[in-house]
Design an enzyme around this catalytic site. Structure first.
Site, PDB file in Angstrom:
ATOM      1  CE  LYS A   5       0.992   1.399   4.337  1.00  0.00           C
ATOM      2  NZ  LYS A   5       1.748   2.599   4.618  1.00  0.00           N
ATOM      3  N   GLY A  34       7.572   1.098   4.721  1.00  0.00           N
ATOM      4  CA  GLY A  34       6.376   1.938   4.788  1.00  0.00           C
ATOM      5  C   GLY A  34       5.325   1.509   3.779  1.00  0.00           C
ATOM      6  CG  ASP A  41      -0.767  -0.136   7.744  1.00  0.00           C
ATOM      7  OD1 ASP A  41      -1.611   0.752   7.904  1.00  0.00           O
ATOM      8  OD2 ASP A  41       0.427   0.082   7.497  1.00  0.00           O
TER       9      ASP A  41
HETATM   10  C1  SUD Z   1       2.405   4.421   9.328  1.00  0.00           C
HETATM   11  C2  SUD Z   1       1.453   3.426   8.700  1.00  0.00           C
HETATM   12  C3  SUD Z   1       0.508   4.201   7.758  1.00  0.00           C
HETATM   13  O1  SUD Z   1      -0.342   3.317   7.060  1.00  0.00           O
HETATM   14  O2  SUD Z   1       2.045   2.409   7.913  1.00  0.00           O
HETATM   15  P1  SUD Z   1       3.599   1.969   7.637  1.00  0.00           P
HETATM   16  O3  SUD Z   1       4.273   3.157   7.054  1.00  0.00           O
HETATM   17  O4  SUD Z   1       4.214   1.551   8.917  1.00  0.00           O
HETATM   18  O5  SUD Z   1       3.518   0.851   6.651  1.00  0.00           O
HETATM   19  C4  SUD Z   1       0.603   2.732   9.774  1.00  0.00           C
HETATM   20  O6  SUD Z   1      -0.101   3.662  10.547  1.00  0.00           O
HETATM   21  C5  SUD Z   1       1.396   1.816  10.676  1.00  0.00           C
HETATM   22  O7  SUD Z   1       0.624   0.689  10.862  1.00  0.00           O
HETATM   23  P2  SUD Z   1       1.274  -0.698  11.375  1.00  0.00           P
HETATM   24  O8  SUD Z   1       2.630  -0.886  10.735  1.00  0.00           O
HETATM   25  O9  SUD Z   1       0.240  -1.770  11.198  1.00  0.00           O
HETATM   26  O10 SUD Z   1       1.499  -0.331  12.858  1.00  0.00           O
HETATM   27  P3  SUD Z   1       1.162  -1.126  14.205  1.00  0.00           P
HETATM   28  O11 SUD Z   1       1.860  -2.447  14.169  1.00  0.00           O
HETATM   29  O12 SUD Z   1      -0.297  -1.100  14.480  1.00  0.00           O
HETATM   30  O13 SUD Z   1       1.905  -0.146  15.240  1.00  0.00           O
HETATM   31  C6  SUD Z   1       3.309  -0.082  15.322  1.00  0.00           C
HETATM   32  C7  SUD Z   1       3.648   1.153  16.142  1.00  0.00           C
HETATM   33  O14 SUD Z   1       3.477   2.334  15.315  1.00  0.00           O
HETATM   34  C8  SUD Z   1       2.934   3.405  16.070  1.00  0.00           C
HETATM   35  N1  SUD Z   1       1.593   3.742  15.549  1.00  0.00           N
HETATM   36  C9  SUD Z   1       0.984   2.950  14.624  1.00  0.00           C
HETATM   37  C10 SUD Z   1      -0.258   3.297  14.130  1.00  0.00           C
HETATM   38  C11 SUD Z   1      -0.877   4.466  14.629  1.00  0.00           C
HETATM   39  N2  SUD Z   1      -2.088   4.849  14.194  1.00  0.00           N
HETATM   40  N3  SUD Z   1      -0.261   5.239  15.551  1.00  0.00           N
HETATM   41  C12 SUD Z   1       0.979   4.897  16.015  1.00  0.00           C
HETATM   42  O15 SUD Z   1       1.543   5.607  16.844  1.00  0.00           O
HETATM   43  C13 SUD Z   1       2.861   2.901  17.511  1.00  0.00           C
HETATM   44  O16 SUD Z   1       4.083   3.262  18.133  1.00  0.00           O
HETATM   45  C14 SUD Z   1       2.768   1.395  17.354  1.00  0.00           C
HETATM   46  O17 SUD Z   1       3.253   0.699  18.473  1.00  0.00           O
HETATM   47  N1  ADP Z   2       6.097 -10.986   7.340  1.00  0.00           N
HETATM   48  C1  ADP Z   2       6.881  -9.923   7.526  1.00  0.00           C
HETATM   49  N2  ADP Z   2       7.391  -9.246   6.473  1.00  0.00           N
HETATM   50  C2  ADP Z   2       8.175  -8.148   6.667  1.00  0.00           C
HETATM   51  N3  ADP Z   2       8.539  -7.680   7.879  1.00  0.00           N
HETATM   52  C3  ADP Z   2       8.051  -8.301   8.955  1.00  0.00           C
HETATM   53  C4  ADP Z   2       7.194  -9.429   8.829  1.00  0.00           C
HETATM   54  N4  ADP Z   2       6.849  -9.813  10.068  1.00  0.00           N
HETATM   55  C5  ADP Z   2       7.454  -8.982  10.926  1.00  0.00           C
HETATM   56  N5  ADP Z   2       8.200  -8.075  10.278  1.00  0.00           N
HETATM   57  C6  ADP Z   2       8.979  -6.999  10.927  1.00  0.00           C
HETATM   58  O1  ADP Z   2       8.249  -5.791  10.730  1.00  0.00           O
HETATM   59  C7  ADP Z   2       9.145  -4.707  10.451  1.00  0.00           C
HETATM   60  C8  ADP Z   2       8.389  -3.715   9.535  1.00  0.00           C
HETATM   61  O2  ADP Z   2       8.293  -4.298   8.275  1.00  0.00           O
HETATM   62  P1  ADP Z   2       7.198  -3.971   7.152  1.00  0.00           P
HETATM   63  O3  ADP Z   2       5.857  -4.394   7.582  1.00  0.00           O
HETATM   64  O4  ADP Z   2       7.749  -4.544   5.898  1.00  0.00           O
HETATM   65  O5  ADP Z   2       7.313  -2.394   7.034  1.00  0.00           O
HETATM   66  P2  ADP Z   2       6.423  -1.144   7.403  1.00  0.00           P
HETATM   67  O6  ADP Z   2       5.886  -1.326   8.818  1.00  0.00           O
HETATM   68  O7  ADP Z   2       7.394  -0.014   7.293  1.00  0.00           O
HETATM   69  O8  ADP Z   2       5.352  -1.067   6.385  1.00  0.00           O
HETATM   70  C9  ADP Z   2      10.374  -5.347   9.811  1.00  0.00           C
HETATM   71  O9  ADP Z   2      11.544  -4.681  10.170  1.00  0.00           O
HETATM   72  C10 ADP Z   2      10.374  -6.780  10.331  1.00  0.00           C
HETATM   73  O10 ADP Z   2      11.294  -6.934  11.398  1.00  0.00           O
END
Ligand code: SUD
Ligand code: ADP
Length: 321
Positions: free
Chosen positions: A16, A108, A146
């Site tokens: 995404k 991300g 997510d």
């Molecule tokens: C920033 C976003 C944007 O879509 O995506 P990524 O860039 O990581 O893919 C998301 O909010 C990431 O979602 P996800 O990766 O599922 O996060 P989670 O496992 O739920 O949370 C990991 C950590 O990120 C922070 N977190 C996450 C979501 C949120 N709304 N507020 C937060 O502060 C918190 O510190 C939490 O402990």
């Molecule tokens: N199935 C998986 N694929 C990728 N990363 C994973 C997975 N399970 C746990 N992780 C952990 O989650 C962290 C975040 O990875 P990812 O989900 O790919 O990125 P983001 O949260 O930035 O979208 C990685 O550094 C890895 O240690």
């Protein structure tokens, strides 16, 4: 004696990008309220589950060495959750999982969340649980913010932690160039950096989401390009200043606009059409600011079961820097 070979089930699941990501202040539970628009892109992981005496997980593909193969793997969290729901032993659920990564790790782009969503869908089928999409979505939200979107795909407005979803109309297909960075960024660290920047000197906040929804409905990439916005971008750039150069290089290469994807460090560049995306990818690749450059399009569907034959991924178009 006739031995029965267990049938594997493969699910393909998309990455995404957040077209709009408005981050509220930190909540007492450590999360932040979001208003976000997700779009599912044509970079995918394949997750295969099969009944096995020995339970475990293996990861192949780009960045596989960075992905945990133990209980911290988000796909394994999905296994445990569904095993409990199905009355199975979560420590010995009798399933082997193979993940083939096409989504950049820690970029991300929700790669881990995607694998969790795929595992939920595949196990629902393998164990014949017949859990409906709504309940699967709720289980997904327990694993990560997510994960529900990875299940749903398309284009959607996310609120709460990002787990409450409403589908959004997006006319036509949008064409993207994805610039991958050398190392990942930690999502909690990026949210923490945003809190710090806001306390120290304030940062700009993205505006209302409605104009972006109108641009999506119009299907005009030029209109959409003007409205892309991500509150986490300043934090990602603060932690990884080279991203400023990457964003500039994509626009100089001919993209309509560039944005950090979610918490970064992947950058996503919106292009006028498919041909333009290929040209931008080649030029950005030559600029030497990305580890790898890929082209992608969206929206694409969420996690879906694919037959074994089509589970062998075609090599996605990519340009090595
Ligand atoms: C920033 C976003 C944007 O879509 O995506 P990524 O860039 O990581 O893919 C998301 O909010 C990431 O979602 P996800 O990766 O599922 O996060 P989670 O496992 O739920 O949370 C990991 C950590 O990120 C922070 N977190 C996450 C979501 C949120 N709304 N507020 C937060 O502060 C918190 O510190 C939490 O402990
Ligand atoms: N199935 C998986 N694929 C990728 N990363 C994973 C997975 N399970 C746990 N992780 C952990 O989650 C962290 C975040 O990875 P990812 O989900 O790919 O990125 P983001 O949260 O930035 O979208 C990685 O550094 C890895 O240690």
């Amino acid at each position: 004696m006739l031995s029965v070979v267990p049938t594997p089930i493969t699910v393909r699941v998309p990455a995404k990008v957040n077209l709009h990501l408005a981050v509220g202040d930190a909540r007492p539970d450590g999360y932040h309220d979001l208003v976000t628009v997700f779009q599912a892109l044509s970079l995918t992981d394949d997750v295969t589950v099969v009944a096995a005496e020995e339970s475990g997980i293996e990861v192949r593909g780009e960045g596989a060495d960075l992905v945990p193969t133990g209980p911290e793997n988000l796909a394994w969290k999905a296994v445990r959750l569904l095993a409990e729901r199905a009355g199975k032993d979560p420590d010995e659920p009798g399933v082997w999982i193979s993940i083939n990564k096409g989504i950049p790790v820690a970029g991300g782009m929700a790669g881990g969340s995607a694998d969790a969503a795929a595992a939920l869908l595949a196990l629902n089928q393998l164990w014949k649980l017949e859990i409906g999409r709504d309940e699967l979505g709720e289980l997904a939200g327990e694993i990560g913010s997510d994960v529900p979107f990875s299940l749903q795909g398309g284009t959607a407005l996310g609120t709460g932690r990002g787990e409450r979803l409403v589908p959004v109309l997006a006319r036509h297909t949008f064409h993207w160039v994805i610039g991958l960075a050398k190392d990942g960024l930690s999502t909690p660290e990026v949210f923490g950096e945003l809190d710090r920047l806001r306390t120290d000197n304030g940062t700009n906040r993205v505006g209302e989401v409605e104009p972006l929804l109108e641009a999506l409905a119009s299907g005009d990439p030029r209109q959409l390009a003007l409205l892309l916005g991500n509150d986490l971008q300043s934090a990602a750039v603060s932690l990884r200043p080279v991203l400023r150069r990457t964003l500039r290089a994509g626009v100089q290469a001919g993209a309509l606009a560039g944005i950090v994807s979610g918490s970064g460090p992947t950058c996503a560049f919106l292009c006028t059409d498919a041909d333009s995306a290929v040209r931008v990818a080649a030029e950005l690749s030559g600029a030497g600011v990305c580890r790898t450059v890929r082209v992608a399009h969206g929206p694409v569907p969420g996690a879906k079961i694919v037959s074994e034959e089509s589970a062998h991924r075609p090599t996605p178009p990519q340009v090595h820097a």
